[in-house]
Design a protein around this motif. Structure first.
Motif, PDB file in Angstrom:
ATOM      1  N   ARG A   1     -25.705  61.353   6.522  1.00  0.00           N
ATOM      2  CA  ARG A   1     -25.353  62.533   7.307  1.00  0.00           C
ATOM      3  C   ARG A   1     -23.841  62.768   7.275  1.00  0.00           C
ATOM      4  NH1 ARG A   1     -23.484  64.277  12.010  1.00  0.00           N
ATOM      5  NH2 ARG A   1     -22.900  62.179  12.695  1.00  0.00           N
ATOM      6  N   LEU A   2     -23.066  61.704   7.424  1.00  0.00           N
ATOM      7  CA  LEU A   2     -21.606  61.830   7.411  1.00  0.00           C
ATOM      8  C   LEU A   2     -21.099  62.277   6.043  1.00  0.00           C
ATOM      9  CD1 LEU A   2     -20.592  58.657   9.474  1.00  0.00           C
ATOM     10  CD2 LEU A   2     -20.533  61.042  10.231  1.00  0.00           C
ATOM     11  N   VAL A   3     -21.696  61.732   4.973  1.00  0.00           N
ATOM     12  CA  VAL A   3     -21.301  62.124   3.617  1.00  0.00           C
ATOM     13  C   VAL A   3     -21.552  63.613   3.401  1.00  0.00           C
ATOM     14  CG1 VAL A   3     -21.913  61.919   1.175  1.00  0.00           C
ATOM     15  CG2 VAL A   3     -21.569  59.854   2.544  1.00  0.00           C
ATOM     16  N   LEU A   4     -22.765  64.068   3.732  1.00  0.00           N
ATOM     17  CA  LEU A   4     -23.098  65.480   3.550  1.00  0.00           C
ATOM     18  C   LEU A   4     -22.200  66.379   4.395  1.00  0.00           C
ATOM     19  CD1 LEU A   4     -27.009  65.386   3.452  1.00  0.00           C
ATOM     20  CD2 LEU A   4     -25.472  65.915   1.553  1.00  0.00           C
ATOM     21  N   LYS A   5     -22.033  66.007   5.657  1.00  0.00           N
ATOM     22  CA  LYS A   5     -21.209  66.816   6.560  1.00  0.00           C
ATOM     23  C   LYS A   5     -19.776  66.913   6.054  1.00  0.00           C
ATOM     24  CE  LYS A   5     -19.968  67.289  11.454  1.00  0.00           C
ATOM     25  NZ  LYS A   5     -20.106  66.700  12.816  1.00  0.00           N
ATOM     26  N   HIS A   6     -19.249  65.789   5.590  1.00  0.00           N
ATOM     27  CA  HIS A   6     -17.851  65.745   5.146  1.00  0.00           C
ATOM     28  C   HIS A   6     -17.630  66.614   3.909  1.00  0.00           C
ATOM     29  CE1 HIS A   6     -13.873  63.742   4.710  1.00  0.00           C
ATOM     30  NE2 HIS A   6     -14.072  64.022   3.439  1.00  0.00           N
ATOM     31  N   ILE A   7     -18.465  66.428   2.867  1.00  0.00           N
ATOM     32  CA  ILE A   7     -18.210  67.157   1.621  1.00  0.00           C
ATOM     33  C   ILE A   7     -18.506  68.646   1.769  1.00  0.00           C
ATOM     34  CG2 ILE A   7     -18.499  65.153   0.123  1.00  0.00           C
ATOM     35  CD1 ILE A   7     -21.292  66.052  -0.533  1.00  0.00           C
ATOM     36  N   ILE A   8     -19.507  68.999   2.586  1.00  0.00           N
ATOM     37  CA  ILE A   8     -19.798  70.420   2.800  1.00  0.00           C
ATOM     38  C   ILE A   8     -18.662  71.077   3.583  1.00  0.00           C
ATOM     39  CG2 ILE A   8     -21.326  72.054   3.986  1.00  0.00           C
ATOM     40  CD1 ILE A   8     -23.657  70.196   3.266  1.00  0.00           C
ATOM     41  N   ALA A   9     -18.180  70.397   4.635  1.00  0.00           N
ATOM     42  CA  ALA A   9     -17.082  70.949   5.430  1.00  0.00           C
ATOM     43  C   ALA A   9     -15.828  71.136   4.587  1.00  0.00           C
ATOM     44  CB  ALA A   9     -16.796  70.032   6.617  1.00  0.00           C
ATOM     45  N   GLU A  10     -15.557  70.177   3.712  1.00  0.00           N
ATOM     46  CA  GLU A  10     -14.373  70.276   2.847  1.00  0.00           C
ATOM     47  C   GLU A  10     -14.519  71.421   1.851  1.00  0.00           C
ATOM     48  OE1 GLU A  10     -11.695  67.454  -0.159  1.00  0.00           O
ATOM     49  OE2 GLU A  10     -13.384  66.601   0.968  1.00  0.00           O
ATOM     50  N   ALA A  11     -15.746  71.621   1.362  1.00  0.00           N
ATOM     51  CA  ALA A  11     -15.975  72.646   0.336  1.00  0.00           C
ATOM     52  C   ALA A  11     -15.982  74.062   0.889  1.00  0.00           C
ATOM     53  CB  ALA A  11     -17.286  72.365  -0.390  1.00  0.00           C
ATOM     54  N   ILE A  12     -16.349  74.217   2.183  1.00  0.00           N
ATOM     55  CA  ILE A  12     -16.400  75.565   2.775  1.00  0.00           C
ATOM     56  C   ILE A  12     -15.524  75.600   4.032  1.00  0.00           C
ATOM     57  CG2 ILE A  12     -18.645  76.171   1.794  1.00  0.00           C
ATOM     58  CD1 ILE A  12     -19.925  75.469   4.490  1.00  0.00           C
ATOM     59  N   SER A  13     -14.308  75.144   3.880  1.00  0.00           N
ATOM     60  CA  SER A  13     -13.387  75.051   5.023  1.00  0.00           C
ATOM     61  C   SER A  13     -13.080  76.405   5.649  1.00  0.00           C
ATOM     62  CB  SER A  13     -12.073  74.387   4.572  1.00  0.00           C
ATOM     63  OG  SER A  13     -11.508  75.099   3.476  1.00  0.00           O
ATOM     64  N   GLU A  14     -13.293  77.493   4.897  1.00  0.00           N
ATOM     65  CA  GLU A  14     -13.012  78.844   5.411  1.00  0.00           C
ATOM     66  C   GLU A  14     -14.176  79.433   6.195  1.00  0.00           C
ATOM     67  OE1 GLU A  14     -14.085  79.522   0.985  1.00  0.00           O
ATOM     68  OE2 GLU A  14     -13.646  77.869   2.348  1.00  0.00           O
ATOM     69  N   LYS A  15     -15.266  78.685   6.343  1.00  0.00           N
ATOM     70  CA  LYS A  15     -16.454  79.175   7.036  1.00  0.00           C
ATOM     71  C   LYS A  15     -16.154  79.547   8.494  1.00  0.00           C
ATOM     72  CE  LYS A  15     -21.009  77.609   8.651  1.00  0.00           C
ATOM     73  NZ  LYS A  15     -20.689  77.782  10.086  1.00  0.00           N
ATOM     74  N   GLN A  16     -16.688  80.692   8.924  1.00  0.00           N
ATOM     75  CA  GLN A  16     -16.615  81.116  10.310  1.00  0.00           C
ATOM     76  C   GLN A  16     -17.895  80.713  11.045  1.00  0.00           C
ATOM     77  OE1 GLN A  16     -13.691  82.590  11.490  1.00  0.00           O
ATOM     78  NE2 GLN A  16     -13.009  82.070   9.403  1.00  0.00           N
ATOM     79  N   GLU A  17     -17.867  80.694  12.376  1.00  0.00           N
ATOM     80  CA  GLU A  17     -18.993  80.204  13.161  1.00  0.00           C
ATOM     81  C   GLU A  17     -20.285  80.968  12.889  1.00  0.00           C
ATOM     82  OE1 GLU A  17     -20.124  79.244  17.830  1.00  0.00           O
ATOM     83  OE2 GLU A  17     -18.067  79.738  17.281  1.00  0.00           O
ATOM     84  N   SER A  18     -20.185  82.261  12.635  1.00  0.00           N
ATOM     85  CA  SER A  18     -21.385  83.077  12.432  1.00  0.00           C
ATOM     86  C   SER A  18     -21.927  83.011  11.004  1.00  0.00           C
ATOM     87  CB  SER A  18     -21.083  84.536  12.782  1.00  0.00           C
ATOM     88  OG  SER A  18     -20.048  85.043  11.958  1.00  0.00           O
ATOM     89  N   ASP A  19     -21.175  82.414  10.082  1.00  0.00           N
ATOM     90  CA  ASP A  19     -21.585  82.356   8.678  1.00  0.00           C
ATOM     91  C   ASP A  19     -22.760  81.390   8.487  1.00  0.00           C
ATOM     92  OD1 ASP A  19     -19.590  84.136   8.027  1.00  0.00           O
ATOM     93  OD2 ASP A  19     -18.157  82.583   7.457  1.00  0.00           O
ATOM     94  N   LYS A  20     -23.558  81.637   7.453  1.00  0.00           N
ATOM     95  CA  LYS A  20     -24.714  80.813   7.124  1.00  0.00           C
ATOM     96  C   LYS A  20     -24.405  79.918   5.928  1.00  0.00           C
ATOM     97  CE  LYS A  20     -27.343  82.801  10.226  1.00  0.00           C
ATOM     98  NZ  LYS A  20     -27.785  82.070  11.441  1.00  0.00           N
ATOM     99  N   VAL A  21     -25.063  78.763   5.904  1.00  0.00           N
ATOM    100  CA  VAL A  21     -24.870  77.815   4.806  1.00  0.00           C
ATOM    101  C   VAL A  21     -26.233  77.479   4.192  1.00  0.00           C
ATOM    102  CG1 VAL A  21     -23.984  75.552   4.128  1.00  0.00           C
ATOM    103  CG2 VAL A  21     -22.853  76.824   5.966  1.00  0.00           C
ATOM    104  N   TYR A  22     -26.407  77.858   2.918  1.00  0.00           N
ATOM    105  CA  TYR A  22     -27.631  77.536   2.175  1.00  0.00           C
ATOM    106  C   TYR A  22     -27.269  76.462   1.144  1.00  0.00           C
ATOM    107  CZ  TYR A  22     -29.714  81.884   4.023  1.00  0.00           C
ATOM    108  OH  TYR A  22     -30.197  82.891   4.837  1.00  0.00           O
ATOM    109  N   VAL A  23     -28.018  75.376   1.136  1.00  0.00           N
ATOM    110  CA  VAL A  23     -27.674  74.230   0.301  1.00  0.00           C
ATOM    111  C   VAL A  23     -28.856  73.796  -0.554  1.00  0.00           C
ATOM    112  CG1 VAL A  23     -26.915  71.815   0.301  1.00  0.00           C
ATOM    113  CG2 VAL A  23     -25.974  73.405   1.984  1.00  0.00           C
ATOM    114  N   ALA A  24     -28.606  73.571  -1.838  1.00  0.00           N
ATOM    115  CA  ALA A  24     -29.587  72.952  -2.733  1.00  0.00           C
ATOM    116  C   ALA A  24     -29.072  71.575  -3.114  1.00  0.00           C
ATOM    117  CB  ALA A  24     -29.803  73.805  -3.980  1.00  0.00           C
ATOM    118  N   ILE A  25     -29.924  70.552  -2.964  1.00  0.00           N
ATOM    119  CA  ILE A  25     -29.522  69.164  -3.217  1.00  0.00           C
ATOM    120  C   ILE A  25     -30.410  68.564  -4.297  1.00  0.00           C
ATOM    121  CG2 ILE A  25     -29.267  66.856  -2.235  1.00  0.00           C
ATOM    122  CD1 ILE A  25     -28.707  68.063   0.438  1.00  0.00           C
TER     123      ILE A  25
END
Length: 335
Positions: free
Chosen positions: A83-107
């Motif tokens: 969970r920490l790995v996923l949260k960290h790399i996603i947050a780093e990759a979309i640092s410009e994300k706003q609260e209302s924005d959506k995140v779709y992920v394929a793993i």
């Protein structure tokens, strides 16, 4: 208006890579380190360290490699680390994300990851992912290079090697197999072989990985491979040319056998085409001469042709991103 961030992730045993619809690419070591005691907590100043930073401070940390066996280990510590790995790399990759924005992920995960493992990924992604798509790692490679015709993808990672037959449609279960012989297996064999020849040298997993990544080869000839290793703190040079080749062959021989099996059980009218379209990906595809070794193994079956992908590090995550953008609604998991 809310934006949608599309994210493709190749969740790897040793390294994970991520590609986003905004053009970002990030690669990180898949590990988490927790301070061992009050002194180490004071030193690092955090509850945990991630990736390269954790590895650099590993002597004062309890290290967790949550995907050490190719899939998520089924203990609470590994689930939390994932969970920490996923949260960290996603947050780093979309640092410009706003609260209302959506995140779709394929793993991308190993082809034969079980239901429990897929559920673990879904649980790990809750809270910071809106929709999730879990796909075979080898299939993400095919998607990345737009190869949907008759070809055989061989994705050689650290924990697993995934093989996937493509034939113009979504692969079925019979088209995919996972081997537990991959980069970590090679590391263990190389460590054992070096210590058998030079029992007093001092090795670590990081030393072995550096040797493998810089010098690994399976061709018939090679420049001498001489490495500097410590013996009770005293550095000396050691010739490991033949040791390295023999160990690398222990990796490639089972993979070549699996390729032959996948070709031999395919529709006979298309076996020749499959045999002549073997695509090697993942970190293991960087071994010098691995494409030629695979071709040599196919000679008795009527010859064959193997090629390595150009971008072994990001091929899987780029393919996952393309799937993320293009897949219809019914393939998604809402979380």
């Amino acid at each position: 208006m809310a934006n949608i961030f599309y994210v493709g992730i190749d969740l790897g045993t040793s390294r994970s890579s991520i590609a986003t619809s905004t053009g970002k690419r990030i690669s990180a070591i898949t590990c988490v380190g927790y301070p061992k005691d009050v002194i180490s907590r004071k030193r690092v100043g955090k509850d945990y360290l991630f990736g390269e930073e954790a590895l650099e401070n590993r002597l004062s940390l309890n290290m967790v490699w949550p995907l050490a066996d190719g899939v998520i280990r089924e203990d609470e510590e590994s689930l939390e680390a994932t969970r920490l790995v996923l949260k960290h790399i996603i947050a780093e990759a979309i640092s410009e994300k706003q609260e209302s924005d959506k995140v779709y992920v394929a793993i991308g995960v190993p082809a034969q990851a079980n239901i429990n493992n897929k559920k673990a990924i879904i649980e790990a992604a809750k809270g910071f992912v809106d929709k999730l798509l879990i796909v075979s790692e080898a299939f993400t490679v095919a998607y990345s290079i737009d190869r949907f015709d008759e070809c055989l993808i061989v994705d050689i990672g650290a924990g697993t090697t995934d093989l996937c037959r493509m034939h113009g449609s979504i692969p079925e279960d019979d088209d995919q197999i996972t081997l537990n012989i991959a980069g970590n297996f090679l590391d263990r064999e190389l460590t054992k072989a070096i210590l058998e020849s030079f029992p007093d040298v001092q090795l670590s997993p990081q030393i072995i990985k550096r040797i493998k990544e810089k010098h690994g080869y399976v061709s018939d000839v090679s420049e001498p491979v001489k490495v500097t290793l410590n013996k009770r703190g005293i550095p000396a040079e050691y010739d490991i040319t033949e040791i390295l080749r023999e160990c690398c062959l222990k990796l490639t021989n089972p993979i070549s056998k699996a390729i032959q099996d996948m070709v031999g059980t395919f529709d006979p009218d298309f076996q020749e085409k499959l045999r002549n379209n073997v695509i090697l990906a993942g970190g293991g595809s960087r071994l010098k001469g691995i494409d030629l070794a695979v071709e040599k193994s196919l000679l008795e079956y009527g010859k064959g042709d193997a090629d390595c992908v150009n971008d072994a590090e990001y091929c899987g995550s780029v393919g996952a991103l393309k799937m993320c953008i293009e897949m219809p609604e019914e393939y998604w998991e809402k979380i």
